[in-house]
Design a protein around this motif. Sequence first.
Motif, PDB file in Angstrom:
ATOM      1  N   ARG A 162      25.187  -5.072 -10.228  1.00 23.82           N
ATOM      2  CA  ARG A 162      24.655  -4.285  -9.407  1.00 23.82           C
ATOM      3  C   ARG A 162      23.315  -4.369  -9.092  1.00 23.82           C
ATOM      4  O   ARG A 162      22.543  -4.814  -9.805  1.00 23.82           O
ATOM      5  CB  ARG A 162      24.779  -2.716 -10.302  1.00 23.82           C
ATOM      6  N   LEU A 163      23.144  -4.452  -7.602  1.00 18.06           N
ATOM      7  CA  LEU A 163      21.947  -5.106  -7.240  1.00 18.06           C
ATOM      8  C   LEU A 163      20.987  -4.299  -6.499  1.00 18.06           C
ATOM      9  O   LEU A 163      21.340  -3.149  -5.945  1.00 18.06           O
ATOM     10  CB  LEU A 163      22.089  -5.970  -6.032  1.00 18.06           C
ATOM     11  N   LEU A 164      19.565  -4.126  -6.833  1.00 15.22           N
ATOM     12  CA  LEU A 164      18.656  -3.449  -6.356  1.00 15.22           C
ATOM     13  C   LEU A 164      17.865  -4.508  -5.261  1.00 15.22           C
ATOM     14  O   LEU A 164      17.157  -5.391  -6.035  1.00 15.22           O
ATOM     15  CB  LEU A 164      17.656  -2.568  -7.176  1.00 15.22           C
ATOM     16  N   LEU A 165      17.809  -4.354  -4.182  1.00 13.87           N
ATOM     17  CA  LEU A 165      17.281  -4.940  -3.292  1.00 13.87           C
ATOM     18  C   LEU A 165      16.014  -4.658  -2.653  1.00 13.87           C
ATOM     19  O   LEU A 165      15.995  -3.451  -1.873  1.00 13.87           O
ATOM     20  CB  LEU A 165      18.323  -5.326  -1.954  1.00 13.87           C
ATOM     21  N   HIS A 166      14.957  -5.231  -2.857  1.00 10.17           N
ATOM     22  CA  HIS A 166      13.538  -5.066  -2.217  1.00 10.17           C
ATOM     23  C   HIS A 166      13.170  -5.892  -1.002  1.00 10.17           C
ATOM     24  O   HIS A 166      13.523  -6.919  -0.938  1.00 10.17           O
ATOM     25  CB  HIS A 166      12.344  -5.105  -3.033  1.00 10.17           C
ATOM     26  N   GLY A 167      12.498  -5.204   0.248  1.00 11.44           N
ATOM     27  CA  GLY A 167      12.197  -5.919   1.123  1.00 11.44           C
ATOM     28  C   GLY A 167      11.180  -5.286   1.976  1.00 11.44           C
ATOM     29  O   GLY A 167      11.053  -4.014   1.804  1.00 11.44           O
ATOM     30  N   ARG A 168      10.510  -6.026   3.073  1.00  4.34           N
ATOM     31  CA  ARG A 168       9.713  -5.193   3.967  1.00  4.34           C
ATOM     32  C   ARG A 168      10.250  -4.731   5.282  1.00  4.34           C
ATOM     33  O   ARG A 168      10.055  -3.610   5.592  1.00  4.34           O
ATOM     34  CB  ARG A 168       8.331  -5.977   4.423  1.00  4.34           C
ATOM     35  N   ASN A 169      11.310  -5.563   5.553  1.00  2.00           N
ATOM     36  CA  ASN A 169      11.990  -5.253   6.773  1.00  2.00           C
ATOM     37  C   ASN A 169      13.286  -4.188   6.476  1.00  2.00           C
ATOM     38  O   ASN A 169      14.174  -5.141   5.904  1.00  2.00           O
ATOM     39  CB  ASN A 169      12.192  -6.475   7.596  1.00  2.00           C
ATOM     40  N   PRO A 170      13.523  -3.231   7.084  1.00  2.21           N
ATOM     41  CA  PRO A 170      14.522  -2.501   6.541  1.00  2.21           C
ATOM     42  C   PRO A 170      15.726  -3.232   7.306  1.00  2.21           C
ATOM     43  O   PRO A 170      16.869  -2.998   6.768  1.00  2.21           O
ATOM     44  CB  PRO A 170      14.053  -0.987   7.104  1.00  2.21           C
ATOM     45  N   GLN A 171      15.699  -3.359   8.486  1.00  4.07           N
ATOM     46  CA  GLN A 171      16.951  -4.053   9.260  1.00  4.07           C
ATOM     47  C   GLN A 171      17.471  -5.313   8.532  1.00  4.07           C
ATOM     48  O   GLN A 171      18.575  -5.447   8.143  1.00  4.07           O
ATOM     49  CB  GLN A 171      16.553  -4.406  10.626  1.00  4.07           C
ATOM     50  N   ARG A 172      16.575  -6.200   8.218  1.00  5.20           N
ATOM     51  CA  ARG A 172      17.052  -7.490   7.324  1.00  5.20           C
ATOM     52  C   ARG A 172      17.666  -6.980   5.844  1.00  5.20           C
ATOM     53  O   ARG A 172      18.958  -7.664   5.502  1.00  5.20           O
ATOM     54  CB  ARG A 172      15.887  -8.494   7.370  1.00  5.20           C
ATOM     55  N   LEU A 173      17.072  -6.201   5.654  1.00  4.25           N
ATOM     56  CA  LEU A 173      17.539  -5.472   4.123  1.00  4.25           C
ATOM     57  C   LEU A 173      18.868  -5.083   4.231  1.00  4.25           C
ATOM     58  O   LEU A 173      19.496  -5.114   3.345  1.00  4.25           O
ATOM     59  CB  LEU A 173      16.477  -4.796   3.641  1.00  4.25           C
TER      60      LEU A 173
END
Length: 266
Positions: A27-38
């Motif tokens: 189960r993955l929780l994914l963080h990033g700055r760019n919502p489209q790429r995320l």
Amino acid sequence: MATILITGASDGLGRALAEDLAADGHRLLLHGRNPQRLAQVAAVTGGETFTADLSSLAATKQLAADIRARHRGLDVLVNNAGVGFEGGSTLRETSADGYELRLAVNYLAPVLLTRELLPLLREGTAARVVNVASVGQQLLDFDDPQHEQHFTQADAYCRSKLALISHTVDLAEELAASGITANAVHPATFMATTMTRKSGMPTQEPLEKGVAATRRLVDASELAGTTGAYFHSEDEAQPSEPDALTTAYRQRLAALTQSLLAAAGV
């Protein structure tokens, strides 16, 4: 199936690691700055997305609050997000809090995020903290912690990454009785990532090597209980600056860290 948070999961090592872990049903929780790429990574991995700019310590703290609001436990935290460097550049940038950018994103943000997520990690099963460091390492100058003198982006990057290794040792000692482990890893050298391309350095090692080295710290059974270590890829190693592991250096770093976080109101 473990619940795993990966920061900087929208590109490079973070994305490749997420895809590798997803293949085994984590189960993955994914963080990033760019919502489209995320969102693209989430579509491939089935992960849950969290958008935040870790150059803001307030946003970093809010990220932790958002995760705590949605989850009761966390098994693995991979502090992977980071700012690299452009080879030869002397352009000094600052964070939302006015701190040198690489110190803020590569060091202060993971320190704060880990602290804020400790309640969830304590609820996890033999939880692990994995700090993505680098073989590029330099001691901080405590007389110039914001690196205002003789600045280069490469030096700032190396300072921030060695600070993260030093902090990892302190964190491991702090959590020794909890069952939570904390380790740091240099995944691989100049992998085929956006960060490497921006540095101007040629690719030296495959991304797959970095994924394997990081993944090993995430869930390899043979490393259960291993804590306070620094790994060069899959080999346990010593930092290139041994002074970074001394009690005196770590105490000065911890005091500086606390003062910078407090000054930013977090």
